[in-house]
Design a protein around this motif. Structure first.
Motif, PDB file in Angstrom:
ATOM      1  N   ILE A 238       0.839  -1.209   0.000  1.00  0.00           N
ATOM      2  CA  ILE A 238       0.000   0.000   0.000  1.00  0.00           C
ATOM      3  C   ILE A 238       0.867   1.248   0.000  1.00  0.00           C
ATOM      4  O   ILE A 238       0.623   2.201  -0.750  1.00  0.00           O
ATOM      5  CB  ILE A 238      -0.939   0.008   1.220  1.00  0.00           C
ATOM      6  CG1 ILE A 238      -1.940  -1.139   1.129  1.00  0.00           C
ATOM      7  CG2 ILE A 238      -1.679   1.342   1.321  1.00  0.00           C
ATOM      8  CD1 ILE A 238      -2.833  -1.253   2.345  1.00  0.00           C
ATOM      9  N   THR A 239       1.904   1.261   0.832  1.00  0.00           N
ATOM     10  CA  THR A 239       2.783   2.421   0.947  1.00  0.00           C
ATOM     11  C   THR A 239       3.363   2.819  -0.396  1.00  0.00           C
ATOM     12  O   THR A 239       3.319   3.991  -0.793  1.00  0.00           O
ATOM     13  CB  THR A 239       3.928   2.115   1.931  1.00  0.00           C
ATOM     14  OG1 THR A 239       3.389   1.990   3.256  1.00  0.00           O
ATOM     15  CG2 THR A 239       4.959   3.219   1.936  1.00  0.00           C
ATOM     16  N   LEU A 240       3.907   1.857  -1.124  1.00  0.00           N
ATOM     17  CA  LEU A 240       4.617   2.164  -2.363  1.00  0.00           C
ATOM     18  C   LEU A 240       3.662   2.520  -3.497  1.00  0.00           C
ATOM     19  O   LEU A 240       3.847   3.524  -4.188  1.00  0.00           O
ATOM     20  CB  LEU A 240       5.499   0.979  -2.759  1.00  0.00           C
ATOM     21  CG  LEU A 240       6.681   0.695  -1.825  1.00  0.00           C
ATOM     22  CD1 LEU A 240       7.384  -0.586  -2.238  1.00  0.00           C
ATOM     23  CD2 LEU A 240       7.661   1.863  -1.832  1.00  0.00           C
ATOM     24  N   CYS A 241       2.639   1.719  -3.697  1.00  0.00           N
ATOM     25  CA  CYS A 241       1.795   1.932  -4.877  1.00  0.00           C
ATOM     26  C   CYS A 241       0.831   3.100  -4.707  1.00  0.00           C
ATOM     27  O   CYS A 241       0.397   3.684  -5.704  1.00  0.00           O
ATOM     28  CB  CYS A 241       1.051   0.652  -5.224  1.00  0.00           C
ATOM     29  SG  CYS A 241       2.161  -0.640  -5.851  1.00  0.00           S
ATOM     30  N   SER A 242       0.519   3.470  -3.483  1.00  0.00           N
ATOM     31  CA  SER A 242      -0.321   4.650  -3.282  1.00  0.00           C
ATOM     32  C   SER A 242       0.403   5.920  -3.701  1.00  0.00           C
ATOM     33  O   SER A 242      -0.240   6.937  -3.978  1.00  0.00           O
ATOM     34  CB  SER A 242      -0.754   4.745  -1.816  1.00  0.00           C
ATOM     35  OG  SER A 242      -1.607   3.670  -1.477  1.00  0.00           O
ATOM     36  N   LEU A 314       3.385   1.982   8.611  1.00  0.00           N
ATOM     37  CA  LEU A 314       2.069   2.459   9.025  1.00  0.00           C
ATOM     38  C   LEU A 314       1.980   3.980   8.904  1.00  0.00           C
ATOM     39  O   LEU A 314       0.929   4.522   8.538  1.00  0.00           O
ATOM     40  CB  LEU A 314       1.762   2.026  10.461  1.00  0.00           C
ATOM     41  CG  LEU A 314       0.427   2.523  11.027  1.00  0.00           C
ATOM     42  CD1 LEU A 314      -0.744   1.933  10.247  1.00  0.00           C
ATOM     43  CD2 LEU A 314       0.300   2.185  12.509  1.00  0.00           C
ATOM     44  N   MET A 315       3.074   4.685   9.214  1.00  0.00           N
ATOM     45  CA  MET A 315       3.059   6.142   9.120  1.00  0.00           C
ATOM     46  C   MET A 315       2.760   6.590   7.694  1.00  0.00           C
ATOM     47  O   MET A 315       1.994   7.532   7.466  1.00  0.00           O
ATOM     48  CB  MET A 315       4.394   6.720   9.601  1.00  0.00           C
ATOM     49  CG  MET A 315       4.646   6.524  11.084  1.00  0.00           C
ATOM     50  SD  MET A 315       6.110   7.390  11.663  1.00  0.00           S
ATOM     51  CE  MET A 315       7.405   6.466  10.849  1.00  0.00           C
ATOM     52  N   SER A 316       3.370   5.919   6.716  1.00  0.00           N
ATOM     53  CA  SER A 316       3.114   6.278   5.330  1.00  0.00           C
ATOM     54  C   SER A 316       1.691   5.924   4.913  1.00  0.00           C
ATOM     55  O   SER A 316       1.025   6.689   4.208  1.00  0.00           O
ATOM     56  CB  SER A 316       4.110   5.580   4.403  1.00  0.00           C
ATOM     57  OG  SER A 316       5.301   6.316   4.301  1.00  0.00           O
ATOM     58  N   VAL A 317       1.222   4.752   5.331  1.00  0.00           N
ATOM     59  CA  VAL A 317      -0.142   4.346   4.986  1.00  0.00           C
ATOM     60  C   VAL A 317      -1.152   5.354   5.527  1.00  0.00           C
ATOM     61  O   VAL A 317      -2.093   5.757   4.820  1.00  0.00           O
ATOM     62  CB  VAL A 317      -0.436   2.930   5.534  1.00  0.00           C
ATOM     63  CG1 VAL A 317      -1.919   2.596   5.415  1.00  0.00           C
ATOM     64  CG2 VAL A 317       0.385   1.895   4.779  1.00  0.00           C
ATOM     65  N   LEU A 318      -0.963   5.801   6.765  1.00  0.00           N
ATOM     66  CA  LEU A 318      -1.894   6.756   7.353  1.00  0.00           C
ATOM     67  C   LEU A 318      -1.788   8.129   6.685  1.00  0.00           C
ATOM     68  O   LEU A 318      -2.785   8.845   6.567  1.00  0.00           O
ATOM     69  CB  LEU A 318      -1.650   6.870   8.866  1.00  0.00           C
ATOM     70  CG  LEU A 318      -1.940   5.592   9.666  1.00  0.00           C
ATOM     71  CD1 LEU A 318      -1.699   5.828  11.148  1.00  0.00           C
ATOM     72  CD2 LEU A 318      -3.373   5.110   9.426  1.00  0.00           C
ATOM     73  N   SER A 319      -0.590   8.503   6.224  1.00  0.00           N
ATOM     74  CA  SER A 319      -0.456   9.779   5.515  1.00  0.00           C
ATOM     75  C   SER A 319      -1.181   9.714   4.175  1.00  0.00           C
ATOM     76  O   SER A 319      -1.792  10.695   3.733  1.00  0.00           O
ATOM     77  CB  SER A 319       1.021  10.139   5.316  1.00  0.00           C
ATOM     78  OG  SER A 319       1.681   9.215   4.471  1.00  0.00           O
ATOM     79  N   HIS A 320      -1.141   8.539   3.526  1.00  0.00           N
ATOM     80  CA  HIS A 320      -1.935   8.346   2.308  1.00  0.00           C
ATOM     81  C   HIS A 320      -3.425   8.480   2.623  1.00  0.00           C
ATOM     82  O   HIS A 320      -4.182   9.086   1.842  1.00  0.00           O
ATOM     83  CB  HIS A 320      -1.679   6.965   1.707  1.00  0.00           C
ATOM     84  CG  HIS A 320      -0.384   6.835   0.968  1.00  0.00           C
ATOM     85  ND1 HIS A 320      -0.036   7.681  -0.066  1.00  0.00           N
ATOM     86  CD2 HIS A 320       0.648   5.956   1.101  1.00  0.00           C
ATOM     87  CE1 HIS A 320       1.146   7.332  -0.544  1.00  0.00           C
ATOM     88  NE2 HIS A 320       1.577   6.297   0.142  1.00  0.00           N
TER      89      HIS A 320
END
Length: 332
Positions: A238-242, A314-320
């Motif tokens: 999720i982090t990368l492809c978002s 998780l930090m990146s996922v939540l920023s997305h």
């Protein structure tokens, strides 16, 4: 020893400029939608991330260009291109590959059907060296990106410096799990941070990256359907492809699920049953004394409060999630 630390930590450090860039892009695009208190909070998080990145680059400033981690820190120093190149939200761009009969690996059909056993997927995770891009390859190829000149402006693209080894690793199949996401990471950093391409700008962006993220999406769906048993990989995909704006990865239930994994220490522990399966698989390759030391290390990990890698992701996922929510938020 230094490279061992690098191989296990560089993605963690990359997360800080990454989620900082996502939040910066959010402020640039949607400041007029946000309350002053929200802007202040987001700005504070960005500042703290920048402080960590600054400290990390300073620690590596005592080395030279022959050092992998020094070169990697050079990629983090200026996030201007990363902020600018975060993708606009797009829908169905991956559909051609999601529905494709072309397989990234021999197990993708079982993943699509949800029938691949968790144990088998754990074996695939540990078989990364057999899928073209292992962690060592990824680290070396990421560090080599810094040899490419910084682009003159956002519209300037150029061929990446010739690198037959990395080109072969990054454009070959099969791939699965971490070998899949690390191929994506390498190609993305070249194209979006150094504005250079391996094959061509259009080929890298519209085919290589689209294809990799389509299969990462299919893996993420498989992991979700099987009870989110591989949290670290799920978050990494999720982090990368978002970053490319693929809306297939922006699912509210996925964001809510990821947030539910945060414990009272504001971090994540990987799902232990999955790690136990990995422990049994990994220790088989060690001699008895080394195996005992390995098991001691695993026990320390099991009983620690946080796991660094999924916590960073998780930090990146939540920023997305924040950026996506603000994008669709109505002005009051």
């Amino acid at each position: 020893m230094k490279h061992f630390v690098f191989a296990n930590a560089f993605v963690n450090f990359l997360v800080f400029p990454q989620f900082s860039a996502i939040l910066k892009r959010t402020l640039l695009d949607y400041r007029n939608k946000l309350k002053s208190s929200h802007i202040s909070l987001i700005s504070k998080v960005i500042h703290e991330a920048e402080y960590i990145v600054s400290h990390y680059t300073h620690l590596n400033s005592f080395y030279d260009w022959s050092d992998l981690e020094y070169r990697f820190s050079k990629l983090l120093y200026n996030d201007e291109f990363l902020v600018h190149n975060i993708g606009k939200f797009n829908r169905n761009r991956l559909q051609i590959w999601v529905l494709s009969n072309e397989y990234m690996n021999d197990f993708i059909e079982e993943m699509d059907e949800g029938t691949l056993p968790k144990e088998k997927y754990a074996q695939l995770v540990e078989s990364m060296p057999h899928y073209f891009v292992n962690l060592g390859d990824s680290d070396r190829c990421v560090s080599r990106i810094a040899f490419n000149y910084e682009p003159l402006d956002f519209s300037t693209t150029q061929p990446c410096l010739a690198d037959a080894h990395c080109k072969h690793r990054l454009t070959s199949t099969p791939s699965v799990a971490y070998s899949l996401s690390h191929r994506m990471l390498n190609i993305y950093l070249r194209l979006k941070v150094r504005n250079c391409y391996i094959t061509s700008s259009e080929e890298d962006d519209m085919k290589l990256i689209d294809k990799l993220c389509a299969f990462m999406y299919r893996e993420a769906v498989y992991i979700a359907r099987r009870g989110f048993f591989a949290r670290d990989l799920f978050l990494e995909h999720i982090t990368l492809c978002s970053l490319l704006g693929y809306e297939e990865f922006y699912r509210q239930n996925w964001f809510n699920k990821a947030l539910s994994w945060m414990n009272e220490y504001d971090c994540i522990k990987e799902f232990r049953n999955f790690d136990m399966n990995r422990t049994r698989l990994e220790q088989g390759g060690y001699k008895k004394r080394a195996r005992n030391e390995y098991l001691k290390l695993r026990c320390q990990i099991f009983y620690s409060t946080c796991d660094a890698h999924p916590s960073a992701l998780l930090m990146s996922v939540l920023s997305h999630a924040v950026r996506h929510a603000v994008h669709f938020m109505q002005l009051s």
